[in-house]
Design a protein around this motif. Structure first.
Motif, PDB file in Angstrom:
ATOM      1  N   PRO B  21       0.810  -1.221   0.000  1.00  0.00           N
ATOM      2  CA  PRO B  21       0.000   0.000   0.000  1.00  0.00           C
ATOM      3  C   PRO B  21       0.845   1.275   0.000  1.00  0.00           C
ATOM      4  N   LEU B  22       2.032   1.206   0.691  1.00  0.00           N
ATOM      5  CA  LEU B  22       2.900   2.380   0.739  1.00  0.00           C
ATOM      6  C   LEU B  22       3.413   2.706  -0.667  1.00  0.00           C
ATOM      7  N   ALA B  24       1.948   1.827  -3.390  1.00  0.00           N
ATOM      8  CA  ALA B  24       0.785   2.295  -4.175  1.00  0.00           C
ATOM      9  C   ALA B  24       0.541   3.779  -3.927  1.00  0.00           C
ATOM     10  N   THR B  25       0.650   4.206  -2.657  1.00  0.00           N
ATOM     11  CA  THR B  25       0.427   5.621  -2.324  1.00  0.00           C
ATOM     12  C   THR B  25       1.464   6.501  -3.019  1.00  0.00           C
ATOM     13  N   LEU B  28       0.702   6.746  -6.630  1.00  0.00           N
ATOM     14  CA  LEU B  28      -0.445   7.632  -6.882  1.00  0.00           C
ATOM     15  C   LEU B  28      -0.030   9.102  -6.802  1.00  0.00           C
ATOM     16  N   VAL B  35       0.379  14.159 -13.882  1.00  0.00           N
ATOM     17  CA  VAL B  35      -0.828  14.763 -14.467  1.00  0.00           C
ATOM     18  C   VAL B  35      -0.721  16.289 -14.441  1.00  0.00           C
ATOM     19  N   LEU B  36      -0.321  16.827 -13.288  1.00  0.00           N
ATOM     20  CA  LEU B  36      -0.207  18.289 -13.161  1.00  0.00           C
ATOM     21  C   LEU B  36       0.854  18.832 -14.109  1.00  0.00           C
ATOM     22  N   VAL B  38       2.000  17.502 -16.944  1.00  0.00           N
ATOM     23  CA  VAL B  38       1.563  17.435 -18.347  1.00  0.00           C
ATOM     24  C   VAL B  38       0.504  18.503 -18.620  1.00  0.00           C
ATOM     25  N   THR B  39      -0.440  18.651 -17.660  1.00  0.00           N
ATOM     26  CA  THR B  39      -1.516  19.629 -17.854  1.00  0.00           C
ATOM     27  C   THR B  39      -0.963  21.040 -17.951  1.00  0.00           C
ATOM     28  N   ASP B  42       0.741  21.505 -21.170  1.00  0.00           N
ATOM     29  CA  ASP B  42      -0.208  21.624 -22.266  1.00  0.00           C
ATOM     30  C   ASP B  42      -0.932  22.962 -22.226  1.00  0.00           C
ATOM     31  N   PHE B  47      -4.830  28.625 -25.994  1.00  0.00           N
ATOM     32  CA  PHE B  47      -6.072  28.347 -26.696  1.00  0.00           C
ATOM     33  C   PHE B  47      -6.651  29.701 -27.143  1.00  0.00           C
ATOM     34  N   HIS B 146      -3.467  18.872 -35.897  1.00  0.00           N
ATOM     35  CA  HIS B 146      -4.221  18.176 -34.842  1.00  0.00           C
ATOM     36  C   HIS B 146      -5.606  18.802 -34.765  1.00  0.00           C
ATOM     37  N   VAL B 148      -9.555  18.463 -32.968  1.00  0.00           N
ATOM     38  CA  VAL B 148     -10.587  17.841 -32.132  1.00  0.00           C
ATOM     39  C   VAL B 148     -11.870  18.652 -32.287  1.00  0.00           C
TER      40      VAL B 148
END
Lengths: 265, 172
Positions: B21-22, B24-25, B28, B35-36, B38-39, B42, B47, B146, B148
């Protein structure tokens, strides 16, 4: 003792006549929803005013009857219930609140994962992409999903029950800060994000499409309630079983000590 | 003395730490970090709406950015440099810009359905641009790779909806 073993040992103990009735109603609701979503409603098609070509989402729109209800429960209802129960735990310090928070967040994590999955499957034909890193709603939902998983992992890390419950409660409350950001993201970054604005709040939906979506929300709320109810009862049995094991161990040690004392005498 | 020399009682064994679990934490937390990262990376790819992109053209030259707008009727399919390309006029806030999009367009790419494109400004023109019905023909075009689709939130079936989709609304 593992959750699976406790479930096996207490098979049937997590249900009651009312929960069985709720389960049956949910099952009936899910079947009806699938019939409406995949057979009775029309695909999203309209004619272009100048070219006369058919435009719209076509059959991909059917996925929204599942995605939107799950998106209301996974990223909103479940973490909110989890956060409220966590606040309840921090105030009252009773196991009831802790087990409720755990149940809501565990079920919520599953819904949240399904929201990301169904959204991705819908996004491929409609948006032309499986995933859009620059979309604020997608990213904030992903962060919430990771936080819910973090909550579940944390519950297995902390060695003592109270410490575990306290730390988890704080994580659940912190995760809830994300909820208004997820909800308002399509308004705050309206022209800077790909995700469409809320259809329901602007009532840009009508007739059978509206009815099916509403039915989906009710059915998925019933499913969430049923799942949380069972997970709560299982969690409660888990706690009781743990306490019982401790009491049995103490009793065994006491008996051993008594036998030893008698032997010495 | 004899008490001092007596062997000490064995230390109670520590319960084995549960590392799964450690780990895994930690994973995560790393996930949230990625995620932060890459965001935010990006998000640096700004835009713009078509009218903003035209207005800020001098600043945007040689920069890659994202631009949102509505394609107008009269899309031309061609091949440029061996690659399939769609050439069309793009509109937002009543301002037009010509586009050459390299690669396959989105499945739902249609005049009147807003799209987000990623690419850069190129000075010059293309033969295909001259044949466009609503061409901006201002000596610049957007070269994008690209696409969308920015789908709207309207699920009604009435005529108002169709009119909304077809129009390139002017800013109030």
């Amino acid at each position: 003792m593992s959750t699976r073993k406790i479930f096996k040992r207490n098979q049937g103990a997590t249900s009651s006549p009312k929960s069985r009735l709720l389960g049956l109603a949910t099952l009936f609701g899910l079947v009806t929803l699938f019939v409406f979503a995949f057979f009775l409603t029309d695909p999203d098609v309209r004619l272009h005013p100048t070219t006369g070509e058919e435009i719209g989402q076509f059959d991909a729109v059917r996925l929204l009857y599942l995605h939107v209800p799950m998106a209301i429960i996974g990223p909103y209802v479940a973490p909110l219930v989890g956060a409220v129960a966590s606040v309840g735990y921090l105030i009252k310090r009773t196991q009831w609140w802790d087990v409720t928070a755990h149940a809501a967040i565990e079920v919520g994590a599953i819904f949240c994962g399904l929201v990301l999955l169904t959204g991705s499957i819908w996004g491929r034909p409609v948006w032309n992409t499986w995933w859009e890193w620059g979309d604020v709603r997608l990213m904030t939902t992903l962060i919430l999903f990771l936080m819910l998983l973090g909550y579940l992992a944390l519950r297995r890390v902390a060695p003592d029950g109270q410490k575990q419950a306290r730390r988890s409660a704080i994580v659940a409350i912190v995760a809830a800060i994300n909820l208004p950001i997820i909800n308002r993201s399509v308004e705050w970054w309206e022209s800077r994000t790909l995700h469409q604005k809320s259809t329901l709040s602007e009532l840009k939906i009508e007739d059978l499409t509206f009815f099916t979506l509403m039915m989906g929300i009710v059915v998925f709320l019933m499913l969430f309630t049923w799942l949380v109810l069972h997970r709560f009862r299982l969690g409660w049995l888990e706690k009781e079983s743990l306490e019982q094991d401790v009491l049995t161990s103490i009793e065994e040690r006491r008996s051993e000590a008594t036998v030893n004392e008698e032997g010495t005498l | 003395m004899t008490d001092d020399l007596a062997p000490l009682p064995a230390r109670p064994e520590k319960p084995p730490r549960r590392r799964g679990p450690l780990i895994a934490t930690v994973l995560l937390l790393l996930g949230v970090g990625v995620v932060l990262f890459v965001t935010l990376g990006d998000a640096a790819l700004v835009f713009y709406e078509v009218d903003e992109a035209v207005e800020k053209r001098d600043e945007l030259v040689e920069k890659r950015f994202r631009v949102v707008g509505t394609p107008l009727p009269g899309i031309v399919e061609t091949r440029i440099g061996g690659e399939s390309t769609v050439v069309f006029t793009f509109c937002a806030g009543g301002v037009y810009a010509d586009v050459a999009h390299a690669g396959d367009p989105a499945e739902l790419f249609q005049p009147g359905v807003p799209v987000v494109l990623q690419g850069e400004w190129v000075a010059g023109s293309l033969v295909e641009i001259d044949s466009l019905e609503h061409s901006a023909n201002d000596g610049w075009f957007l070269l994008t790779d690209h696409m969308v689709v920015k789908h709207d939130n309207d699920y009604r079936t009435d005529k108002d909806r169709v009119t909304d989709v077809a129009s390139c609304a002017l800013k109030e």
